[in-house]
Design a protein around this motif. Structure first.
Motif, PDB file in Angstrom:
ATOM      1  N   UNK A  51       0.964  -1.408   0.180  1.00 37.44           N
ATOM      2  CA  UNK A  51       0.527  -0.093  -0.260  1.00 37.44           C
ATOM      3  C   UNK A  51       0.869   1.059   0.058  1.00 37.44           C
ATOM      4  N   UNK A  52       1.885   1.525   0.599  1.00 36.03           N
ATOM      5  CA  UNK A  52       2.639   2.517   1.149  1.00 36.03           C
ATOM      6  C   UNK A  52       4.382   2.570  -0.402  1.00 36.03           C
ATOM      7  N   UNK A  53       4.140   1.782  -1.086  1.00 38.65           N
ATOM      8  CA  UNK A  53       4.732   1.506  -1.908  1.00 38.65           C
ATOM      9  C   UNK A  53       4.009   1.450  -3.485  1.00 38.65           C
ATOM     10  N   UNK A  54       3.165   1.591  -3.712  1.00 39.22           N
ATOM     11  CA  UNK A  54       2.286   1.941  -4.809  1.00 39.22           C
ATOM     12  C   UNK A  54       2.316   3.710  -5.072  1.00 39.22           C
ATOM     13  N   UNK A  55       2.773   4.935  -4.272  1.00 36.75           N
ATOM     14  CA  UNK A  55       2.582   6.170  -4.049  1.00 36.75           C
ATOM     15  C   UNK A  55       4.039   6.176  -3.526  1.00 36.75           C
ATOM     16  N   UNK A  56       4.823   5.549  -3.017  1.00 31.24           N
ATOM     17  CA  UNK A  56       6.368   6.508  -3.414  1.00 31.24           C
ATOM     18  C   UNK A  56       6.651   5.770  -4.241  1.00 31.24           C
ATOM     19  N   UNK A  57       6.657   4.470  -5.358  1.00 31.62           N
ATOM     20  CA  UNK A  57       6.982   4.680  -6.270  1.00 31.62           C
ATOM     21  C   UNK A  57       6.649   5.522  -7.897  1.00 31.62           C
ATOM     22  N   UNK A  58       5.653   5.675  -7.612  1.00 27.44           N
ATOM     23  CA  UNK A  58       4.928   6.603  -8.289  1.00 27.44           C
ATOM     24  C   UNK A  58       5.309   7.876  -8.242  1.00 27.44           C
ATOM     25  N   UNK A  59       5.777   8.083  -6.814  1.00 24.96           N
ATOM     26  CA  UNK A  59       6.517   9.993  -7.154  1.00 24.96           C
ATOM     27  C   UNK A  59       7.557   9.655  -7.792  1.00 24.96           C
TER      28      UNK A  59
END
Length: 209
Positions: A95-103
């Motif tokens: 769950x936190x990996x997705x926004x961090x990766x997209x950023x």
């Protein structure tokens, strides 16, 4: 003799003048000069022995010709974000990996294309190696170009590993408009040119990478 003194007095009494001589000449005090500008204030245009005088010099201050400066790209922030996202995926924190990766991916893409162009008069955001126009600012409107004379404050966070650059200018609106940009450029180069063009900041210079 009186005419010579009168001419000298008129020249010195003009508060705003730029002197430009397009040929080399020798001075017993300062040596050799070539096509130099000195600031005194308003403009005049006369010829003295083949040397064109255009005047614009502030007394006691020599004005340097500013070059256009474009800080080099720096990929450290997107790489750190992508590495953090990979670590989160490895530990099953999807769950936190997705926004961090997209950023991280967004900043990686922006690092390859966005340029901070410091020309002699203003900072402008341009796109690509061809320095294309970046268009209107999507948040506050207006062109992504701000004159240094309108800067009232700026900071670089954090000096040892710069992540954000902040500045406030009065060109967009009189009460001041704040801007934040991720530091996807060489932090040392960015700091040095900001100090030169916009004046000193409260932060200290970033360390050499």
């Amino acid at each position: 003799m009186a005419n010579a003194l009168l001419s000298t007095s008129r020249f010195l009494s003009n508060p705003n003048r730029e002197v430009r001589c397009m040929r080399n000449f020798q001075s017993s005090l300062y040596g050799k000069f070539s096509s130099k500008k000195i600031f005194i204030g308003r403009e005049i245009s006369r010829s003295y022995g083949g040397c064109k005088v255009v005047a614009s010099v502030q007394v006691g201050r020599t004005v340097k010709n500013r070059e256009t400066v474009i800080p080099e790209p720096d990929y450290r922030i997107p790489i750190v974000l992508l590495g953090l996202a990979g670590g989160l995926v490895y530990t099953d924190n999807l769950l936190p990996a997705a926004p961090v990766g997209l950023l991280g991916l967004l900043l990686l893409f922006q690092t390859t294309r966005v340029k901070f162009v410091f020309d002699p008069d203003a900072l402008e955001v341009k796109i690509g190696d061809q320095l294309q126009e970046s268009g209107e600012n999507v948040f506050v409107g207006g062109k992504n170009r701000w004159k240094y004379s309108t800067f009232i404050n700026w900071e670089l966070w954090w000096p040892s590993f710069p992540i954000l650059v902040y500045f406030k200018e009065t060109q967009t609106k009189p009460e001041g408009q704040v801007h934040f940009f991720p530091v996807i450029f060489n932090g040392k180069q960015l700091y040095d040119v900001m100090v030169e063009r916009a004046g000193p900041s409260k932060t200290s210079a970033p360390k050499e990478s």
